[in-house]
Structure formats: C-alpha cells, structure tokens
Scaffold this motif. Structure first.
Motif, PDB file in Angstrom:
ATOM      1  N   LYS A 116       0.857  -1.175   0.000  1.00 55.51           N
ATOM      2  CA  LYS A 116       0.000   0.000   0.000  1.00 55.51           C
ATOM      3  C   LYS A 116       0.899   1.232   0.000  1.00 55.51           C
ATOM      4  N   ALA A 117       0.460   2.260  -0.704  1.00 57.54           N
ATOM      5  CA  ALA A 117       1.259   3.485  -0.803  1.00 57.54           C
ATOM      6  C   ALA A 117       0.467   4.654  -0.241  1.00 57.54           C
ATOM      7  N   THR A 118       1.169   5.537   0.471  1.00 60.17           N
ATOM      8  CA  THR A 118       0.550   6.759   0.984  1.00 60.17           C
ATOM      9  C   THR A 118       1.401   7.953   0.581  1.00 60.17           C
ATOM     10  N   LEU A 119       0.772   8.908  -0.070  1.00 54.52           N
ATOM     11  CA  LEU A 119       1.430  10.169  -0.405  1.00 54.52           C
ATOM     12  C   LEU A 119       1.139  11.143   0.726  1.00 54.52           C
ATOM     13  N   LEU A 120       2.178  11.542   1.461  1.00 58.01           N
ATOM     14  CA  LEU A 120       1.991  12.390   2.636  1.00 58.01           C
ATOM     15  C   LEU A 120       2.445  13.824   2.403  1.00 58.01           C
ATOM     16  N   LYS A 129       8.472   8.669  -7.351  1.00 54.64           N
ATOM     17  CA  LYS A 129       9.725   8.278  -6.710  1.00 54.64           C
ATOM     18  C   LYS A 129       9.413   7.541  -5.405  1.00 54.64           C
ATOM     19  N   LEU A 130      10.118   6.455  -5.174  1.00 57.76           N
ATOM     20  CA  LEU A 130       9.905   5.690  -3.946  1.00 57.76           C
ATOM     21  C   LEU A 130      10.117   6.543  -2.701  1.00 57.76           C
ATOM     22  N   SER A 131      11.047   7.472  -2.794  1.00 54.98           N
ATOM     23  CA  SER A 131      11.339   8.321  -1.648  1.00 54.98           C
ATOM     24  C   SER A 131      10.222   9.306  -1.341  1.00 54.98           C
ATOM     25  N   ASP A 132       9.241   9.427  -2.244  1.00 54.75           N
ATOM     26  CA  ASP A 132       8.152  10.385  -2.046  1.00 54.75           C
ATOM     27  C   ASP A 132       6.887   9.746  -1.481  1.00 54.75           C
ATOM     28  N   ILE A 133       6.929   8.448  -1.196  1.00 56.76           N
ATOM     29  CA  ILE A 133       5.751   7.788  -0.642  1.00 56.76           C
ATOM     30  C   ILE A 133       6.125   7.008   0.619  1.00 56.76           C
ATOM     31  N   SER A 134       5.124   6.733   1.426  1.00 55.51           N
ATOM     32  CA  SER A 134       5.272   5.817   2.556  1.00 55.51           C
ATOM     33  C   SER A 134       4.649   4.486   2.151  1.00 55.51           C
ATOM     34  N   THR A 135       5.334   3.384   2.450  1.00 58.18           N
ATOM     35  CA  THR A 135       4.741   2.066   2.223  1.00 58.18           C
ATOM     36  C   THR A 135       4.429   1.374   3.549  1.00 58.18           C
ATOM     37  N   ASN A 136       4.373   2.154   4.612  1.00 53.54           N
ATOM     38  CA  ASN A 136       3.879   1.636   5.870  1.00 53.54           C
ATOM     39  C   ASN A 136       2.360   1.475   5.722  1.00 53.54           C
ATOM     40  N   ALA A 137       1.881   0.244   5.718  1.00 52.30           N
ATOM     41  CA  ALA A 137       0.467  -0.017   5.469  1.00 52.30           C
ATOM     42  C   ALA A 137      -0.439   0.708   6.448  1.00 52.30           C
ATOM     43  N   ASP A 183      -0.230   3.720   7.515  1.00 58.14           N
ATOM     44  CA  ASP A 183      -0.517   5.080   7.050  1.00 58.14           C
ATOM     45  C   ASP A 183      -1.714   5.067   6.098  1.00 58.14           C
ATOM     46  N   ALA A 184      -1.687   4.135   5.131  1.00 59.32           N
ATOM     47  CA  ALA A 184      -2.787   4.024   4.173  1.00 59.32           C
ATOM     48  C   ALA A 184      -4.070   3.579   4.867  1.00 59.32           C
ATOM     49  N   ASP A 185      -3.949   2.633   5.795  1.00 62.15           N
ATOM     50  CA  ASP A 185      -5.134   2.137   6.498  1.00 62.15           C
ATOM     51  C   ASP A 185      -5.803   3.243   7.308  1.00 62.15           C
ATOM     52  N   LEU A 186      -4.995   4.090   7.938  1.00 63.13           N
ATOM     53  CA  LEU A 186      -5.553   5.182   8.742  1.00 63.13           C
ATOM     54  C   LEU A 186      -6.344   6.145   7.877  1.00 63.13           C
ATOM     55  N   LEU A 187      -5.782   6.538   6.736  1.00 63.06           N
ATOM     56  CA  LEU A 187      -6.499   7.449   5.846  1.00 63.06           C
ATOM     57  C   LEU A 187      -7.727   6.782   5.237  1.00 63.06           C
ATOM     58  N   ALA A 188      -7.630   5.480   4.953  1.00 66.77           N
ATOM     59  CA  ALA A 188      -8.784   4.762   4.420  1.00 66.77           C
ATOM     60  C   ALA A 188      -9.914   4.721   5.436  1.00 66.77           C
ATOM     61  N   MET A 189      -9.566   4.600   6.711  1.00 65.78           N
ATOM     62  CA  MET A 189     -10.582   4.596   7.758  1.00 65.78           C
ATOM     63  C   MET A 189     -11.262   5.956   7.874  1.00 65.78           C
ATOM     64  N   ALA A 190     -10.535   7.014   7.541  1.00 70.03           N
ATOM     65  CA  ALA A 190     -11.090   8.369   7.628  1.00 70.03           C
ATOM     66  C   ALA A 190     -11.852   8.768   6.367  1.00 70.03           C
ATOM     67  N   TYR A 191     -11.831   7.922   5.352  1.00 68.00           N
ATOM     68  CA  TYR A 191     -12.439   8.253   4.054  1.00 68.00           C
ATOM     69  C   TYR A 191     -13.905   8.659   4.201  1.00 68.00           C
ATOM     70  N   ASN A 210      -4.277   3.829  17.338  1.00 61.17           N
ATOM     71  CA  ASN A 210      -3.893   2.480  16.928  1.00 61.17           C
ATOM     72  C   ASN A 210      -3.037   2.446  15.662  1.00 61.17           C
ATOM     73  N   TYR A 211      -3.196   3.442  14.780  1.00 61.62           N
ATOM     74  CA  TYR A 211      -2.515   3.396  13.490  1.00 61.62           C
ATOM     75  C   TYR A 211      -1.474   4.500  13.312  1.00 61.62           C
ATOM     76  N   GLY A 212      -1.576   5.567  14.080  1.00 60.97           N
ATOM     77  CA  GLY A 212      -0.621   6.665  13.927  1.00 60.97           C
ATOM     78  C   GLY A 212       0.503   6.562  14.941  1.00 60.97           C
ATOM     79  N   GLY A 213       1.201   7.662  15.146  1.00 60.24           N
ATOM     80  CA  GLY A 213       2.254   7.700  16.162  1.00 60.24           C
ATOM     81  C   GLY A 213       3.381   6.733  15.887  1.00 60.24           C
ATOM     82  N   ASN A 214       3.722   5.909  16.880  1.00 55.55           N
ATOM     83  CA  ASN A 214       4.864   5.007  16.762  1.00 55.55           C
ATOM     84  C   ASN A 214       4.662   3.918  15.707  1.00 55.55           C
ATOM     85  N   SER A 215       3.426   3.476  15.498  1.00 55.59           N
ATOM     86  CA  SER A 215       3.191   2.384  14.552  1.00 55.59           C
ATOM     87  C   SER A 215       3.019   2.876  13.121  1.00 55.59           C
ATOM     88  N   GLY A 216       2.769   4.160  12.953  1.00 53.92           N
ATOM     89  CA  GLY A 216       2.603   4.723  11.623  1.00 53.92           C
ATOM     90  C   GLY A 216       3.289   6.073  11.557  1.00 53.92           C
TER      91      GLY A 216
END
Length: 274
Positions: A103-107, A167-175, A177-185, A227-233
C-alpha cells in the motif's frame, strides 16, 4: 521524514507492506470503498467492502454474461473470503487488485509521472494526502494504482491524472498510514454535508442527533489515530486525521467569542496627561 530512503535497497521494505499471499493463497484488495461482494449463499446478499481490506482467494472463478446498456459482456468474478468478517463471496475481478506489492501513501504534495523518468515534462502535481497500491517497482520508482475517487474526497480538488509513476522516496509504504487514511475516508465524505446542514438546523432534536453522530465519528477517529498513527505509523498521516477531528469539533463546538466591551475590559487605569 522517517520513510524516506527505506525502499531503495532491493525493495525489501516494500515487500513487507502488504504481502502477496496468506496461507499460500493469493490475496486481492478492493480498489475502492463500497466495492460489492455477493455472498456465496442462497439469499445472494450483497455486502460492501472498504479499500485496502484483504480478500483471500477461495479457489473459484466464474464468467457471467451481463447486459449493460443493451450490450452483452463477459464479466469475470472471483470467489474470496474477507479476512476480517470471514464472509465468503464473489467480487468482480475488475473491482479488485491482485497481489499488490504494498500500500502506498502520499503524505507530501509531489509530482507523479507518466513514465519513470524525472526529467520528463509529462507529470502531474498531486496534492497530499493520497493512497493507492504499489503494483510495480523499477529501481527507485514505484508504479501506483491511485485510489482515484479518494483524491477529491481528501483534497477537494477535481483535477485528475492517469499518471502512476512516483519516486519511492516520495511515498510511505507503511500499510498503517494508508489504512488510517482509508478509515477516515467516510468522515472526509461526510464533512462537507455536515458543514452544509449544521448551520441550518433549528430543531433541537435534529441538532442533537447530528451532534451525536459527529461525536461518534470523533471517538472512532481518535481511536484510529491511537492504533494506526504515532509510533506504529507516520506522525504526518496521524496529523491529517487529527486535523479532520479538529474540524469536526469546531463544527459542533465553535470557539466562544469574548465580548470586549467597556464593562468587561480589564486593561488597568489610564494615566491622565498633564
């Protein structure tokens, strides 16, 4: 940011982002919220799936002939099991992504290219936040199937692009991050409706009902951030959702405007001029 440069070395971290199989079986992921799954049972009940939820292949595919706008097409369906609910059902193959790399997240707002070439003039400036699936890697580039309908929901922008390379350096692949934003959709979708309705409510029971609905959403998002942000995301992913929570709070609890009149002004006595 902490995710920069994590994926350059042989894509090792990327491969940890989603996982291609569970128990040796292929995994599919919905391309969007409200993806339909027809349960594999007598009543053919339809349930709706959220973006990013894993669906394990259950061993069957079938092709149905369906008529859309007077045209008959062959439509392929795959039998899957929802990993969260354990429900088994059929999903349209075109509505899911099979075995994405991550999963990719553009932050941060960045440029998305038509091809993996940074000197190309064919690029689109994508505003953050945004989510998608990494489906291909070339050196330090990722091809991402972006969640198109989320772009307007997250950013309010209506411009769009079919470009996928970033660019790979421009995204997060920590799942997470994507899950948190998906939950807020869903909250993002509802925010504009709530903003429009709230000032027009005059009946106390209707205002209380909407206030309770928004309060539940605030509690849900605060738990998600924990649960998804902070230290885990990523802290930045959590910040986007925290800002959303702040908007909800300001809507139902507007700041109190102090009345600076002569009666409540406590500025001390003014010295007389001689």
């Amino acid at each position: 940011m902490r995710w920069y440069g994590q994926l350059i070395m042989a894509g090792m971290v990327v491969l940890m982002g989603v996982g291609c199989s569970l128990g040796g079986k292929d995994v599919y992921y919905p391309k969007a919220h409200f993806t339909q799954m027809t349960l594999d049972q007598a009543d053919k009940k339809v349930v709706y799936l959220d973006w990013g939820k894993p669906l394990v292949y259950a061993g069957k595919t079938q092709t149905n002939q369906e008529v859309v706008k007077d045209k008959t097409n062959d439509v392929v369906y795959v039998l899957v099991q929802n990993q969260e609910t354990k429900e088994r059902g059929w999903v349209n193959l075109s509505s899911v992504v099979k075995k994405p790399i991550a999963k990719a997240t553009l932050l941060n707002t960045t440029q998305i290219y038509k091809t993996p070439n940074e000197v190309s003039r064919d690029f689109f400036t994508m505003v953050a936040p945004m989510i998608g699936y990494v489906v291909e890697i070339q050196q330090d580039w990722a091809r991402v199937q972006w969640y198109m309908s989320a772009y307007k929901v997250f950013t309010g922008r209506t411009d769009w692009t079919s470009y996928e390379w970033v660019k790979l350096s421009d995204i997060s692949t920590n799942a997470k991050d994507a899950d948190l934003l998906a939950m807020a959709y869903t909250t993002y979708r509802m925010l504009s409706e709530w903003k429009g309705k709230w000032p027009t409510l005059t009946e106390e029971n209707k205002k209380l009902s909407m206030s309770n609905e928004i309060e539940k959403e605030i509690i849900f998002l605060e738990k998600a951030i924990k649960n998804y942000g902070g230290n885990s995301g990523s802290e930045l992913a959590g910040l986007y959702v925290a800002n959303l929570v702040d908007e909800l709070r300001r809507l139902i609890y507007p700041p109190i405007q102090e009345d600076y009149t002569e009666e409540n002004y406590d500025g001390g006595e003014m010295e007389e001029e001689y």
